[in-house]
Design a protein around this motif. Structure first.
Motif, mmCIF file in Angstrom:
data_model
loop_
_atom_site.group_PDB
_atom_site.id
_atom_site.type_symbol
_atom_site.label_atom_id
_atom_site.label_comp_id
_atom_site.label_asym_id
_atom_site.label_seq_id
_atom_site.Cartn_x
_atom_site.Cartn_y
_atom_site.Cartn_z
ATOM 1 N N GLY A 94 0.803 -1.314 -0.138
ATOM 2 C CA GLY A 94 0.007 -0.052 0.022
ATOM 3 C C GLY A 94 0.873 0.992 -0.069
ATOM 4 O O GLY A 94 2.028 1.307 0.167
ATOM 5 N N PHE A 95 0.467 2.329 -0.262
ATOM 6 C CA PHE A 95 0.972 3.550 -0.553
ATOM 7 C C PHE A 95 1.538 4.122 0.728
ATOM 8 O O PHE A 95 2.628 4.748 1.003
ATOM 9 N N ALA A 96 0.673 3.959 1.953
ATOM 10 C CA ALA A 96 1.125 4.377 2.928
ATOM 11 C C ALA A 96 2.327 3.455 3.712
ATOM 12 O O ALA A 96 3.093 4.055 4.436
ATOM 13 N N THR A 97 2.065 2.193 3.448
ATOM 14 C CA THR A 97 3.382 1.471 3.827
ATOM 15 C C THR A 97 4.856 1.906 2.922
ATOM 16 O O THR A 97 5.851 1.834 3.560
ATOM 17 N N TYR A 98 4.704 2.095 1.624
ATOM 18 C CA TYR A 98 5.774 2.309 0.847
ATOM 19 C C TYR A 98 6.477 3.871 1.325
ATOM 20 O O TYR A 98 7.508 3.813 1.269
ATOM 21 N N PHE A 99 5.467 4.744 1.484
ATOM 22 C CA PHE A 99 6.154 5.904 1.553
ATOM 23 C C PHE A 99 6.334 6.163 3.178
ATOM 24 O O PHE A 99 7.310 6.817 3.709
ATOM 25 N N PHE A 115 6.605 4.320 -6.835
ATOM 26 C CA PHE A 115 5.610 3.365 -6.054
ATOM 27 C C PHE A 115 4.822 2.384 -6.863
ATOM 28 O O PHE A 115 4.610 1.176 -6.501
ATOM 29 N N ILE A 116 4.446 2.755 -8.035
ATOM 30 C CA ILE A 116 3.640 2.194 -9.065
ATOM 31 C C ILE A 116 4.829 1.114 -9.625
ATOM 32 O O ILE A 116 4.129 -0.234 -9.563
ATOM 33 N N ALA A 117 5.741 1.389 -9.800
ATOM 34 C CA ALA A 117 6.828 0.471 -10.250
ATOM 35 C C ALA A 117 7.226 -0.723 -9.069
ATOM 36 O O ALA A 117 7.028 -1.878 -9.331
ATOM 37 N N PHE A 118 7.100 -0.251 -7.885
ATOM 38 C CA PHE A 118 7.279 -1.034 -6.897
ATOM 39 C C PHE A 118 6.146 -1.854 -6.565
ATOM 40 O O PHE A 118 6.297 -3.322 -6.416
ATOM 41 N N ARG A 120 3.969 -2.967 -8.760
ATOM 42 C CA ARG A 120 3.907 -3.825 -10.162
ATOM 43 C C ARG A 120 4.883 -5.104 -9.910
ATOM 44 O O ARG A 120 4.756 -6.186 -10.120
ATOM 45 N N GLU A 121 6.109 -4.641 -9.213
ATOM 46 C CA GLU A 121 7.199 -5.646 -9.139
ATOM 47 C C GLU A 121 6.960 -6.805 -8.076
ATOM 48 O O GLU A 121 7.108 -7.833 -8.212
ATOM 49 N N LYS A 122 6.355 -6.037 -7.012
ATOM 50 C CA LYS A 122 5.557 -7.029 -5.925
ATOM 51 C C LYS A 122 4.539 -7.941 -6.165
ATOM 52 O O LYS A 122 4.032 -8.759 -5.388
ATOM 53 N N SER A 123 3.881 -7.628 -7.263
ATOM 54 C CA SER A 123 2.583 -8.254 -7.439
ATOM 55 C C SER A 123 2.994 -9.738 -8.223
ATOM 56 O O SER A 123 4.105 -10.189 -8.480
ATOM 57 N N THR A 124 2.134 -10.733 -7.947
ATOM 58 C CA THR A 124 2.277 -12.064 -8.164
ATOM 59 C C THR A 124 2.527 -12.218 -9.373
ATOM 60 O O THR A 124 3.266 -13.291 -9.788
ATOM 61 N N THR A 125 2.078 -11.672 -10.453
ATOM 62 C CA THR A 125 2.375 -11.888 -11.975
ATOM 63 C C THR A 125 3.619 -10.841 -12.485
ATOM 64 O O THR A 125 3.697 -10.921 -13.649
ATOM 65 N N GLY A 126 3.944 -9.876 -11.771
ATOM 66 C CA GLY A 126 4.673 -8.784 -12.163
ATOM 67 C C GLY A 126 4.038 -7.860 -13.220
ATOM 68 O O GLY A 126 4.416 -6.866 -13.897
ATOM 69 N N LYS A 127 2.556 -7.885 -13.173
ATOM 70 C CA LYS A 127 1.795 -6.796 -14.016
ATOM 71 C C LYS A 127 0.586 -6.295 -13.007
ATOM 72 O O LYS A 127 0.186 -6.909 -12.013
ATOM 73 N N LEU A 128 0.076 -5.157 -13.428
ATOM 74 C CA LEU A 128 -1.085 -4.580 -12.685
ATOM 75 C C LEU A 128 -2.006 -4.073 -13.638
ATOM 76 O O LEU A 128 -1.697 -3.621 -14.568
ATOM 77 N N ALA A 129 -3.319 -4.621 -13.245
ATOM 78 C CA ALA A 129 -4.239 -3.847 -13.955
ATOM 79 C C ALA A 129 -4.601 -2.582 -13.978
ATOM 80 O O ALA A 129 -3.980 -1.962 -12.981
ATOM 81 N N ALA A 130 -5.011 -1.888 -14.873
ATOM 82 C CA ALA A 130 -4.951 -0.368 -15.085
ATOM 83 C C ALA A 130 -5.926 0.112 -13.958
ATOM 84 O O ALA A 130 -5.624 0.983 -13.342
ATOM 85 N N THR A 131 -6.879 -0.738 -13.877
ATOM 86 C CA THR A 131 -7.945 -0.397 -12.825
ATOM 87 C C THR A 131 -7.469 -0.385 -11.276
ATOM 88 O O THR A 131 -7.692 0.498 -10.504
ATOM 89 N N THR A 132 -6.282 -1.177 -11.035
ATOM 90 C CA THR A 132 -5.901 -1.174 -9.872
ATOM 91 C C THR A 132 -4.787 -0.033 -9.650
ATOM 92 O O THR A 132 -4.703 0.502 -8.617
#
Length: 374
Positions: A94-99, A115-118, A120-132
């Motif tokens: 989450g953004f509060a956890t990251y910052f 933060f978005i790159a982080f 995405r990297e931590k997601s299970t697939t290495g990708k993030l849906a645009a809605t997320t």
């Protein structure tokens, strides 16, 4: 401890661990003592330390979440929003956890992209849906606005733009819709002739549900809380039901149905008897989420049996497709339909209608309207 115009000060510890909660409570108490000392003019040397504490992003997020929780009160819809905000902000990525403890003024567009790159990297697939990505950016922006309004943030950073692809839901052509409720009704008659009243009621209720949903424009999350007392029968030339939609994605509203809903309601009263507190559908389930799931299971089972799980474009169908069908029917079959009135009745907006419901309208269905002149 009187300061800032009040004597009682509260703050969520954000934990269920008693030891950690006590530690955080002691820290908060110390902060209050220091701030009171500064306000009283007895502790000027601590002003900078307190200011740094006030600018910590994680603490600002805590205050923001506390404000949302306070405003939510007992409102279920607002409480769901608060839980969604909390999960998005305080999750492992989450953004509060990251910052974390960073000064809120150090959150720049570049850091937001990091933060978005982080995430995405931590997601299970290495990708993030645009809605997320969009949900995270929107809520981060709201949290930063909270800091700005509290005069803790000097200026709002520019948020990255995220392009999302609209995904209009599948719907049913008129012959498909008729097939659904007629097949279900015939199954009910078959079981009734065999003496299996439980299965007969099951299929009869499903048939009525299909007709009611297409006649009422309701979302799948709105019908479970409908009770008999929320329904008013309006007789006359354009007979219809007036519904008090108490649980909605947007706001509570009064909504009117198409004529076929009247006959459905009469059959419901015949099955259940007049009982103001009885639910219209799946009345035997006290847990209304379970009722919704059981109805969805029955509907999807019927779709599978009839080979109608997807539309001709391969889009998956669900109970939400019945709402889409209701709105499409009004546009395709209605004459001079007032789109604004339709949107208000369905608890949505004209923009949403155009983006998610009417985007698949075949121009040939409205050829006379397209070629008309004043």
């Amino acid at each position: 401890m009187p300061f800032n115009g009040r004597a009682v000060h509260t703050k969520s510890t954000g934990t269920t661990d008693t030891k950690l909660a006590r530690q955080k409570a002691q820290e908060f108490f110390s902060e209050c003592l220091i701030e009171k000392g500064i306000r009283d003019g007895t502790l000027p040397v601590a002003r900078e330390a307190v200011r740094k504490s006030q600018l910590r992003f994680d603490r600002i997020v805590d205050q923001w979440l506390d404000a949302i929780s306070l405003q939510a009160g007992d409102d279920e819809r607002r409480l769901r929003h608060w839980k969604d905000c909390r999960g998005t902000a305080l999750g492992k990525t989450g953004f509060a956890t990251y910052f974390g403890k960073a000064d809120v003024n150090t959150i720049t567009p570049e850091r937001i992209q990091q933060f978005i790159a982080f995430k995405r990297e931590k997601s299970t697939t290495g990708k993030l849906a645009a809605t997320t990505i969009k949900r995270n950016i929107v809520l981060l922006n709201v949290a930063l606005k909270f800091a700005y309004q509290a005069r803790l943030l000097d200026r709002m950073p520019l948020m990255p733009k995220v392009r999302t692809k609209d995904n209009p839901r599948a719907w049913f052509e008129h012959d498909e819709y008729r097939k659904l409720h007629i097949v279900s009704r015939n199954k009910a008659r078959g079981f009734r002739s065999k003496g299996d009243l439980m299965m007969a009621d099951h299929w009869e209720e499903l048939s009525d549900f299909i007709i009611f949903m297409v006649a009422s424009f309701l979302r799948p999350g709105e019908w479970p809380d409908l009770r008999q007392r929320h329904v008013k029968v309006v007789s006359g030339v354009n007979a219809h039901l007036e519904l008090a939609v108490t649980r909605s994605k947007t706001t509570q509203r009064r909504s009117v149905t198409m004529g076929p809903a009247v006959k459905v309601f009469e059959r419901i009263l015949k099955r259940q008897g007049s009982a103001p507190d009885a639910y219209l559908f799946k009345p035997g389930y006290h847990n209304r989420q379970t009722a919704r799931e059981r109805m969805a299971d029955a509907f999807e089972s019927l779709l599978a049996e009839l080979g109608m799980k997807t539309d001709q474009f391969g889009h998956k169908r669900s109970t939400y497709s019945l709402r889409h069908t209701a709105l499409m029917f009004r546009f395709v079959k209605g004459e001079n339909v007032d789109i604004l009135a339709l949107a208000k009745n369905a608890g949505t907006s004209v923009d949403q209608l155009e983006r998610f419901y009417l985007s698949r309208v075949n121009p040939a269905d409205k050829i006379a309207n397209l070629q008309s002149f004043r």
